[in-house]
Motif scaffolding. Structure first.
Motif, PDB file in Angstrom:
ATOM      1  N   ILE A 126       0.856  -1.185   0.178  1.00 22.98           N
ATOM      2  CA  ILE A 126       0.117  -0.166   0.008  1.00 22.98           C
ATOM      3  C   ILE A 126       0.896   1.355  -0.047  1.00 22.98           C
ATOM      4  O   ILE A 126       0.696   2.259  -0.812  1.00 22.98           O
ATOM      5  N   ASN A 127       1.966   1.352   0.981  1.00 21.14           N
ATOM      6  CA  ASN A 127       2.780   2.515   1.041  1.00 21.14           C
ATOM      7  C   ASN A 127       2.018   3.726   0.939  1.00 21.14           C
ATOM      8  O   ASN A 127       2.428   4.653   0.213  1.00 21.14           O
ATOM      9  N   PHE A 128       1.047   3.741   1.610  1.00 22.07           N
ATOM     10  CA  PHE A 128       0.498   5.285   1.773  1.00 22.07           C
ATOM     11  C   PHE A 128       1.331   6.429   2.052  1.00 22.07           C
ATOM     12  O   PHE A 128       1.884   6.224   3.037  1.00 22.07           O
ATOM     13  N   LEU A 129       1.167   7.402   1.180  1.00 21.58           N
ATOM     14  CA  LEU A 129       2.266   8.431   1.549  1.00 21.58           C
ATOM     15  C   LEU A 129       3.778   8.066   1.498  1.00 21.58           C
ATOM     16  O   LEU A 129       4.403   8.847   2.362  1.00 21.58           O
ATOM     17  N   GLY A 130       3.850   7.190   1.000  1.00 18.63           N
ATOM     18  CA  GLY A 130       5.438   6.794   0.908  1.00 18.63           C
ATOM     19  C   GLY A 130       5.674   5.746   1.839  1.00 18.63           C
ATOM     20  O   GLY A 130       6.498   4.784   1.633  1.00 18.63           O
ATOM     21  N   TYR A 131       5.280   5.725   3.086  1.00 16.06           N
ATOM     22  CA  TYR A 131       5.906   4.830   3.991  1.00 16.06           C
ATOM     23  C   TYR A 131       4.827   4.250   5.049  1.00 16.06           C
ATOM     24  O   TYR A 131       5.083   3.260   5.927  1.00 16.06           O
ATOM     25  N   ILE A 132       3.562   4.608   5.158  1.00 22.00           N
ATOM     26  CA  ILE A 132       2.607   3.995   5.979  1.00 22.00           C
ATOM     27  C   ILE A 132       1.986   2.768   5.400  1.00 22.00           C
ATOM     28  O   ILE A 132       1.308   2.773   4.360  1.00 22.00           O
ATOM     29  N   ASN A 133       2.249   1.338   6.055  1.00 21.61           N
ATOM     30  CA  ASN A 133       1.469   0.335   5.912  1.00 21.61           C
ATOM     31  C   ASN A 133       0.721  -0.240   6.951  1.00 21.61           C
ATOM     32  O   ASN A 133       1.219  -0.045   8.190  1.00 21.61           O
ATOM     33  N   PRO A 134      -0.226  -0.486   7.200  1.00 24.66           N
ATOM     34  CA  PRO A 134      -1.025  -1.382   8.022  1.00 24.66           C
ATOM     35  C   PRO A 134      -0.433  -2.686   8.526  1.00 24.66           C
ATOM     36  O   PRO A 134       0.084  -3.464   7.386  1.00 24.66           O
ATOM     37  N   TYR A 135      -0.336  -3.029   9.420  1.00 25.79           N
ATOM     38  CA  TYR A 135       0.188  -4.627   9.659  1.00 25.79           C
ATOM     39  C   TYR A 135      -0.968  -5.263  10.270  1.00 25.79           C
ATOM     40  O   TYR A 135      -1.150  -5.509  11.524  1.00 25.79           O
ATOM     41  N   LEU A 136      -2.120  -5.748   9.522  1.00 25.65           N
ATOM     42  CA  LEU A 136      -3.164  -6.412  10.034  1.00 25.65           C
ATOM     43  C   LEU A 136      -2.845  -7.734  10.699  1.00 25.65           C
ATOM     44  O   LEU A 136      -3.784  -8.366  11.383  1.00 25.65           O
ATOM     45  N   TYR A 137      -1.814  -8.564  10.367  1.00 22.75           N
ATOM     46  CA  TYR A 137      -1.709  -9.725  10.759  1.00 22.75           C
ATOM     47  C   TYR A 137      -1.728  -9.995  12.112  1.00 22.75           C
ATOM     48  O   TYR A 137      -1.949 -10.913  12.724  1.00 22.75           O
ATOM     49  N   ILE A 138      -1.469  -8.864  13.166  1.00 19.97           N
ATOM     50  CA  ILE A 138      -1.347  -8.862  14.480  1.00 19.97           C
ATOM     51  C   ILE A 138      -2.811  -9.141  14.926  1.00 19.97           C
ATOM     52  O   ILE A 138      -3.089  -9.491  16.145  1.00 19.97           O
ATOM     53  N   LEU A 139      -3.834  -9.266  14.174  1.00 19.40           N
ATOM     54  CA  LEU A 139      -5.194  -9.302  14.650  1.00 19.40           C
ATOM     55  C   LEU A 139      -5.249 -10.839  15.166  1.00 19.40           C
ATOM     56  O   LEU A 139      -6.011 -11.174  15.814  1.00 19.40           O
ATOM     57  N   PHE A 140      -4.305 -11.811  14.430  1.00 20.20           N
ATOM     58  CA  PHE A 140      -4.376 -13.121  14.938  1.00 20.20           C
ATOM     59  C   PHE A 140      -3.866 -13.217  16.421  1.00 20.20           C
ATOM     60  O   PHE A 140      -4.648 -13.831  17.339  1.00 20.20           O
TER      61      PHE A 140
END
Lengths: 273, 168
Positions: free
Chosen positions: B26-40
């Motif tokens: 995604i690299n929103f605004l160059g460096y912002i990524n969500p880390y959804l995997y910790i939902l586990f």
């Protein structure tokens, strides 16, 4: 003895946590040093396979752009060829058996690319099966991409030029002043050239190419143009921001360069030691 | 019981694939990524074998590390939040957690938000400190932590709302 065992049983969760915590810290620090990140990498069959099969689908969306890049490259090579035949070199006979003498090119496809981390890597779909080894250079038709740093049977991992651990010998195209190419981790379009002597006549817009001192890249592979420059703290060297020719956020087809004389050259260099 | 195990296996694989194939690009605004995997880790059943849970968290982080060539930063952050989860649970849900009867879909939205936010903030702070690993770039670490946390939090809440089985 009994007490030690009791202690271990009582704190087994905490001890397991500590163990796993330090194992992962160990992996982290290993990946920070240049030649040691051996266990955890995306060049294995699982991650390579997942990335490649996903890329088989997502690759269709970039076909138009890929075609344009290939067409541009073809156009450039064709015009060199046709002008060589009709121009002043028309009587020169090119023996095709000498073409593969110094450098061997292998085409590959990028299946995974990253550019927003501090240490970026690419995964490509050629590996030991295609006689790819570590420490080979990777380029596109526009400029350099990085250096192979880990290989498996079918895939290899490329240390991108957008990696804080990279150091590539680079020079000004018009003179032979050379420096070291590195990356400060900020913009994926800008890399830094340091240790360039202050005597070099740098102008904004000058072309930077690879230097001939490394055994990895041949001399004269384009890298980028000078975007801005200033002297460093010692006032003896320039620090240059280089705008890359390659769009590192969009890389499709790449070429791997093998210098067939690399072992000879490094053997000579090692004679003093 | 069998149902819980299979749900968690499917969740593990799905979250890893979504993370490495979609969210990391995604690299929103160059460096912002969500880390959804910790939902586990966040949604793992509370009644559990803690050793197994910590080991699974380590495995999850290491799988993400394998895909992103990041050494062991995701594994470190995941193991840490898995270990401190009971403390965070107690802090955000209070006495209800003591009886080990809560279900995430039944809890108060405010309490759930606190729980998610603390877990995500700790994970991201550790992740980016290890990734950048340079004390002179502490502003960059905090900036990345803040923005990515907001992104992850929104995505986590949306996912839990979309995929909750009970419709009230």
């Amino acid at each position: 003895m009994q007490q030690i065992i009791n202690f271990i049983i009582r704190n087994k969760t905490f001890l397991l946590f500590l163990l796993l915590f330090f194992v992962s810290l160990f992996f982290t620090f290993q990946s920070h040093s240049y030649h040691k990140s051996k266990f955890i990498n995306s060049a294995n069959f699982l991650t390579g396979g997942v990335y490649e099969s996903f890329n088989n689908i997502s690759g269709y969306f970039g076909l138009k752009k890929e075609n344009k890049i290939l067409l541009e490259e073809n156009n450039r090579l064709k015009s060199i060829l046709i002008n060589a035949k009709t121009g002043e070199f028309k009587d020169v006979y090119i023996d095709s058996s000498i073409l593969n003498k110094n450098y061997k090119y292998t085409a590959a496809q990028v299946s995974k690319n990253s550019y927003s981390l501090t240490n970026n890597y690419l995964t490509i779909n050629k590996g030991e099966k295609d006689s790819i080894k570590e420490e080979l250079g990777v380029i596109t038709s526009k400029g350099i991409i990085g250096i192979i740093d880990k290989t498996s049977k079918n895939y290899s991992r490329v240390r991108s030029i957008l990696n804080s651990n990279i150091g590539i010998n680079a020079q000004l195209k018009k003179t032979n002043h050379f420096g070291i190419l590195s990356w400060n981790g900020k913009s994926p379009y800008i890399v830094q050239l340091t240790d360039l002597p202050k005597q070099a006549p740098v102008v904004v817009g000058d072309t930077i190419t690879t230097g001939g001192f490394s055994t990895i890249f041949p001399k004269g592979i384009p890298i980028g143009t000078v975007a801005s420059f200033k002297t460093d703290e010692t006032e003896n060297y320039f620090e240059i921001d280089v705008a890359l020719f390659n769009d590192m956020t969009n890389v499709g087809h790449v070429y791997i360069i093998e210098n067939l004389d690399a072992t000879q050259i490094s053997n000579l260099n090692n004679l003093d030691e | 019981m069998n149902n819980t195990i299979s749900t968690n296996i499917v969740r593990f694989i799905l979250l890893v694939l979504v993370q490495v194939l979609v969210l990391n690009h995604i690299n929103f605004l160059g460096y912002i990524n969500p880390y959804l995997y910790i939902l586990f880790i966040i949604l793992f059943p509370i009644k559990n074998n803690r050793m197994l849970f910590i080991f699974l968290a380590f495995l999850l982080g290491l799988t993400i590390d394998l895909f992103t060539d990041s050494g062991g930063i995701h594994a470190t952050a995941s193991v840490t939040i898995a270990y401190i989860r009971p403390i965070v649970l107690k802090f955000s849900f209070g006495a209800v957690y003591e009886h080990q009867t809560i279900k995430f879909s039944n809890t108060d939205i405010g309490q759930r938000l606190t729980y998610f936010l603390i877990m995500i903030l700790i994970h991201h702070l550790l992740l980016f400190s290890l990734e950048i690993f340079n004390s002179s770039k502490i502003i960059l670490i905090l900036k990345k932590t803040l923005f990515s946390s907001i992104f992850t939090l929104i995505l986590c809440l949306l996912t839990t709302i979309l995929f909750s089985r009970k419709t009230k």
